[in-house]
Design an enzyme around this catalytic site. Structure first.
Site, PDB file in Angstrom:
ATOM      1  N   PHE A 303      -1.091  14.894   1.476  1.00  0.00           N
ATOM      2  CA  PHE A 303      -1.249  13.495   0.677  1.00  0.00           C
ATOM      3  C   PHE A 303       0.218  13.151   0.426  1.00  0.00           C
ATOM      4  O   PHE A 303       0.498  13.787  -0.760  1.00  0.00           O
ATOM      5  CB  PHE A 303      -2.268  13.406  -0.173  1.00  0.00           C
ATOM      6  CG  PHE A 303      -2.104  11.897  -0.861  1.00  0.00           C
ATOM      7  CD1 PHE A 303      -3.010  10.890  -0.153  1.00  0.00           C
ATOM      8  CD2 PHE A 303      -1.373  11.771  -1.888  1.00  0.00           C
ATOM      9  CE1 PHE A 303      -2.806   9.438  -0.779  1.00  0.00           C
ATOM     10  CE2 PHE A 303      -1.284  10.331  -2.379  1.00  0.00           C
ATOM     11  CZ  PHE A 303      -2.080   9.393  -1.944  1.00  0.00           C
ATOM     12  N   GLU A 304       0.675  12.052   0.567  1.00  0.00           N
ATOM     13  CA  GLU A 304       1.881  11.403   0.091  1.00  0.00           C
ATOM     14  C   GLU A 304       2.059   9.858   0.260  1.00  0.00           C
ATOM     15  O   GLU A 304       1.761   9.638   1.378  1.00  0.00           O
ATOM     16  CB  GLU A 304       3.097  11.986   0.580  1.00  0.00           C
ATOM     17  CG  GLU A 304       3.453  13.362   0.210  1.00  0.00           C
ATOM     18  CD  GLU A 304       4.978  13.967   0.864  1.00  0.00           C
ATOM     19  OE1 GLU A 304       5.140  13.634   1.858  1.00  0.00           O
ATOM     20  OE2 GLU A 304       5.627  14.762   0.166  1.00  0.00           O
ATOM     21  N   ILE A 305       2.392   9.030  -0.741  1.00  0.00           N
ATOM     22  CA  ILE A 305       2.715   7.748  -0.324  1.00  0.00           C
ATOM     23  C   ILE A 305       4.090   7.770  -0.979  1.00  0.00           C
ATOM     24  O   ILE A 305       4.314   8.081  -2.129  1.00  0.00           O
ATOM     25  CB  ILE A 305       1.652   6.865  -1.052  1.00  0.00           C
ATOM     26  CG1 ILE A 305       0.335   7.124  -0.711  1.00  0.00           C
ATOM     27  CG2 ILE A 305       2.287   5.448  -1.053  1.00  0.00           C
ATOM     28  CD1 ILE A 305      -0.708   6.051  -1.209  1.00  0.00           C
ATOM     29  N   HIS A 340       9.608  18.970  -1.298  1.00  0.00           N
ATOM     30  CA  HIS A 340       9.468  17.628  -1.852  1.00  0.00           C
ATOM     31  C   HIS A 340       9.105  17.437  -3.124  1.00  0.00           C
ATOM     32  O   HIS A 340       9.866  16.535  -4.194  1.00  0.00           O
ATOM     33  CB  HIS A 340       8.381  16.933  -1.261  1.00  0.00           C
ATOM     34  CG  HIS A 340       8.434  16.579   0.327  1.00  0.00           C
ATOM     35  ND1 HIS A 340       7.534  15.706   1.205  1.00  0.00           N
ATOM     36  CD2 HIS A 340       9.551  16.822   1.151  1.00  0.00           C
ATOM     37  CE1 HIS A 340       8.064  15.742   2.438  1.00  0.00           C
ATOM     38  NE2 HIS A 340       9.125  16.236   2.379  1.00  0.00           N
TER      39      HIS A 340
END
Ligand SMILES: Nc1nc2c(ncn2[C@@H]2O[C@H](COP(=O)(O)OP(=O)(O)OP(=O)(O)O)[C@@H](O)[C@H]2O)c(=O)[nH]1
Ligand SMILES: [Mg+2]
Length: 417
Positions: A303-305, A340
């Site tokens: 999950f990443e925004i 990341h």
């Protein structure tokens, strides 16, 4: 005499039996007339269905007035809604944002489940686009199914071979030996070449795919995830308005065996590119001894925004290239999550990283269920708060709150497991 009486009894008994047989047979013949065999029922039902269907088809050719009159009559006697319903689509401007998914054709039904959840809980109100990327061509089924589910535009991209292959400087023999050793040690995906290409691609290339160049913001979605709460606001706009660049819902400790030299490579990057290290960064999230060693905390990147321009910045690209040169994507099994996370931890200011408590999320095997009953009820959540991983000893989320001097969400003590 006794013989005559016996005969008489026989005759009376036989007569009664005959009368009974007559009644039984006549009543069953009545039944035969009204009972229907299953095949007859089916035949009749299909005939009546055909009839009404033909009528409908016929109706649709009638002038519109007739159709609305028919509609009116269908609602007669029921109560029509007189309250204002929320708009089907959220009003207002949209951000320059897209969902992005890396997937194989074989992932179609797993990604279909994810899309349906994202659409139901969020995107049906916002209609953002969705970019699908693959190292092979997407087939017609994948495109048909996903396009039918996404409310925004769908785009399908093939990854160029140079973004999904061994760089020239990788020693193939050394890499093969590592895969064999990791297989023997039963390290998950330890012997997989494609998993390594995937991790390298997610670390250094997805944001540079030509289809992604049109966008500034992304939300990464993987197959078979779940969302448990309604999201009523535009998360991309939230990120922009609050000057956030990266976000997460789950954090945990990385499997040490997959990244033995990642921190060494990070330290040599810091030495070589000190200008890229942000003042007020989150080093304390990553290290307990001010950078000497890595504590293996990372944000779970399935999950990443986040902001694509940040990933396309010189700082991030220098970091990725530095790691890529070191070869750990192939000589070890570096994941995009620690890559990341270390980048965000060192090159962003602390308050540019956001924790979405209100986005309830599952990716096997962990759940983020919002802390605080009010949040869960307000957002119609259907997750069990007991499944929340945040305050578990294997999560790094408490550390994130501590280093940011943030108050843990209300109800945290009660839900501490
Ligand atoms: N096109 C393509 N996509 C891949 C490949 N391997 C993985 N992916 C995608 O990359 C993302 C991450 O892969 P996953 O297999 O989910 O990796 P993971 O989340 O570490 O492990 P799981 O527990 O299996 O979910 C997913 O969106 C996959 O669909 C591949 O070889 N080709
Ligand atoms: Mg996954």
């Amino acid at each position: 005499m006794a013989g005559t009486q016996r005969y008489l009894r026989y005759i009376v008994f036989a007569f009664v039996c005959l009368v009974l047989i007559f009644f039984i047979s006549s009543s069953s013949s009545v039944g035969q007339g009204s009972l229907k065999s299953p095949s007859e029922i089916l035949k009749e039902q299909s005939a009546s269905w055909r009839g009404s269907h033909q009528e409908e088809a016929h109706d649709s050719e009638k002038p519109a007035q007739d159709a609305s009159a028919a509609k009116g009559s269908a609602t007669t006697g029921t109560t029509l809604n007189t309250h204002a319903l929320p708009p089907a689509t959220a009003p207002g401007e949209r951000m320059n944002a897209t969902f992005v998914t890396l997937a194989r054709n074989g992932d179609v039904w797993e990604i279909a489940r994810s899309i349906r959840q994202v659409e139901d809980r969020f995107n049906r109100k916002f209609n953002y686009d969705w970019v699908f990327l693959n190292d092979a061509e997407f087939d017609d089924t994948f495109k048909k199914v996903t396009t039918s589910l996404v409310s925004g535009k769908t785009k399908y991209g093939k990854i160029s071979t140079d973004h999904w292959s061994f760089p020239s400087w990788i020693d193939q023999e050394k890499a093969a030996k590592v895969r064999q050793e990791m297989k023997e040690k039963k390290i998950i995906y330890g012997d997989s070449i494609s998993y390594r290409h995937m991790c390298r691609y997610e670390s250094g290339f997805f944001f540079r795919h030509p289809l992604m160049l049109d966008y500034e913001w992304y939300w990464r979605v993987e197959p078979s995830i779940e969302l448990f709460c309604d999201i009523e606001y535009d998360t991309f706009k939230f990120m922009a308005e609050n000057k956030k660049k990266y976000s997460f819902v789950l954090s945990l400790y990385e499997y040490v065996e997959t990244i033995p030299t990642l921190w060494d490579a990070t330290k040599s990057f810091i030495e070589k590119f000190p200008q890229h290290i942000a003042q007020g960064n989150s080093m304390a999230f990553l290290s307990d001894d001010d950078g000497k060693t890595y504590n293996h905390c990372h944000f779970w990147s399935n999950f990443e925004i986040g902001n694509l321009n940040w990933l396309r910045s010189d700082a991030y690209l220098d970091f990725f290239n530095h790691l890529d040169q070191a070869g750990g994507f192939f000589y070890e099994r570096w994941g995009d999550a620690p890559v990341h996370s270390i980048a965000a931890g060192l090159m962003l200011k602390k308050d540019e990283i956001h924790f979405f408590n209100d986005i309830a999320y599952y990716h096997v095997p962990f759940t983020h269920c919002p802390t605080g009953e009010k949040t869960r009820l307000d957002n119609k959540c259907h997750c069990n708060p007991k499944d929340n991983f945040d305050w578990n000893g294997y999560s790094c989320t408490a550390r994130y709150f501590e280093i940011n001097n943030m108050q843990k969400p209300e109800g945290y003590e009660k839900e501490h497991s």
